[in-house]
Design an enzyme around this catalytic site. Structure first.
Site, PDB file in Angstrom:
ATOM      1  N   ASP A  59       0.866  -1.177   0.000  1.00 41.08           N
ATOM      2  CA  ASP A  59       0.000   0.000   0.000  1.00 41.08           C
ATOM      3  C   ASP A  59       0.908   1.235   0.000  1.00 41.08           C
ATOM      4  O   ASP A  59       1.563   1.532   1.001  1.00 41.08           O
ATOM      5  CB  ASP A  59      -0.883  -0.016   1.251  1.00 41.08           C
ATOM      6  CG  ASP A  59      -1.868   1.145   1.303  1.00 41.08           C
ATOM      7  OD1 ASP A  59      -1.677   2.135   0.568  1.00 41.08           O
ATOM      8  OD2 ASP A  59      -2.820   1.065   2.111  1.00 41.08           O
ATOM      9  N   HIS A  60       0.930   1.947  -1.134  1.00 34.26           N
ATOM     10  CA  HIS A  60       1.888   3.049  -1.280  1.00 34.26           C
ATOM     11  C   HIS A  60       1.560   4.246  -0.396  1.00 34.26           C
ATOM     12  O   HIS A  60       2.385   5.140  -0.221  1.00 34.26           O
ATOM     13  CB  HIS A  60       1.962   3.491  -2.744  1.00 34.26           C
ATOM     14  CG  HIS A  60       3.327   3.951  -3.162  1.00 34.26           C
ATOM     15  ND1 HIS A  60       4.201   4.565  -2.295  1.00 34.26           N
ATOM     16  CD2 HIS A  60       3.974   3.882  -4.345  1.00 34.26           C
ATOM     17  CE1 HIS A  60       5.318   4.859  -2.932  1.00 34.26           C
ATOM     18  NE2 HIS A  60       5.212   4.443  -4.166  1.00 34.26           N
ATOM     19  N   ARG A  61       0.379   4.265   0.191  1.00 24.09           N
ATOM     20  CA  ARG A  61       0.047   5.372   1.087  1.00 24.09           C
ATOM     21  C   ARG A  61       0.901   5.341   2.350  1.00 24.09           C
ATOM     22  O   ARG A  61       1.204   6.394   2.919  1.00 24.09           O
ATOM     23  CB  ARG A  61      -1.437   5.307   1.486  1.00 24.09           C
ATOM     24  CG  ARG A  61      -2.411   5.494   0.337  1.00 24.09           C
ATOM     25  CD  ARG A  61      -3.845   5.288   0.790  1.00 24.09           C
ATOM     26  NE  ARG A  61      -4.066   3.922   1.310  1.00 24.09           N
ATOM     27  CZ  ARG A  61      -5.226   3.498   1.784  1.00 24.09           C
ATOM     28  NH1 ARG A  61      -6.274   4.316   1.837  1.00 24.09           N
ATOM     29  NH2 ARG A  61      -5.356   2.245   2.219  1.00 24.09           N
TER      30      ARG A  61
END
Length: 238
Positions: A210-212
């Site tokens: 999850d790049h967040r």
């Protein structure tokens, strides 16, 4: 559903499990910005250690032999302990950092997929992980899992190597932020330390992140830790 005539299609209602799987994975893929990191691991040391351990336990009255997947479980749990930044989830109020590694393991069942959870996996030995994973998988296929046994995971491992799949990218299991996909161990030509082409044993790992909340460098550190543990697997026995 009514039987279809030859040549016709048949509509079957969704099972509750299949409907839930569809809803969760659609939400995951459309709301979580996935990115993927892959790494190739030299599996020869791991296979050699496994063979030695299984030869030793084979002489016991009730031998419980290790599978290759048991080593992946142990390496994943230990790598998440060493790189705690991957053991997180996204919430509206902020980033939730988990202090314990609750490792979910993808298990195929007749009408779908379920992820039983090994609690406090970072504190368990290779033998304990192996035994618990087998027990949970068996109960999952028998539909005997309790809700608390398949909820609360902090990251997931999915292994399709037993089906001959060499590499794949999995969809994150929300609210988690990472899932590790493990392929089959395969023989292939590799270049050794003396620049000779030899037969090697290799396995591909793919982390979906999850790049967040997991940046590329963090995901890379996580995979490098797993690679180091699998290529020097004696550390997994400590």
């Amino acid at each position: 559903p009514a039987e279809a005539a030859p040549g016709e299609s048949r509509l079957s209602p969704f099972s509750i499990m299949r409907e839930q799987i569809g809803a969760r994975l659609l939400a995951s893929k459309t709301s979580i910005p996935h990115y993927y990191l892959s790494i190739e691991v030299d599996a020869a040391p791991l296979l050699a250690l496994r063979a030695e351990l299984n030869e030793t336990v084979g002489a016991l009255p009730s031998p419980e032999k290790f599978s290759v997947n048991d080593f992946f479980l142990k390496a994943t749990a230990e790598a998440a302990r060493r790189v705690p930044e991957v053991n997180v989830s996204w919430e509206k109020a902020g980033i939730r950092q988990y202090q314990a590694v609750h490792l979910a393991v993808a298990v195929a069942v007749p009408d779908g997929l379920i992820t039983p959870v090994i609690r406090n996996a970072h504190q368990k030995s290779l033998r304990e992980l192996a035994r618990e994973a087998k027990e949970l998988a068996a109960r999952a296929r028998e539909r005997k899992l309790k809700p608390e046994e398949y909820t609360g995971g902090t990251l997931t491992l999915s292994n399709l190597g037993m089906y001959g799949i060499e590499s794949f990218s999995a969809i994150i299991n929300p609210p988690q932020a990472l899932i590790l996909a493990v392929g089959a161990v395969t023989k292939k030509p590799v270049v050794d330390g003396n620049d000779r082409i030899v037969v090697g044993q290799r396995v591909h790992l793919v982390a979906s992140c999850d790049h967040r909340i997991i940046d590329g460098a963090i995901g890379a550190r996580f995979l490098r830790e797993i690679q180091g543990l699998l290529e020097r697997p004696l550390a997994l026995l400590l």
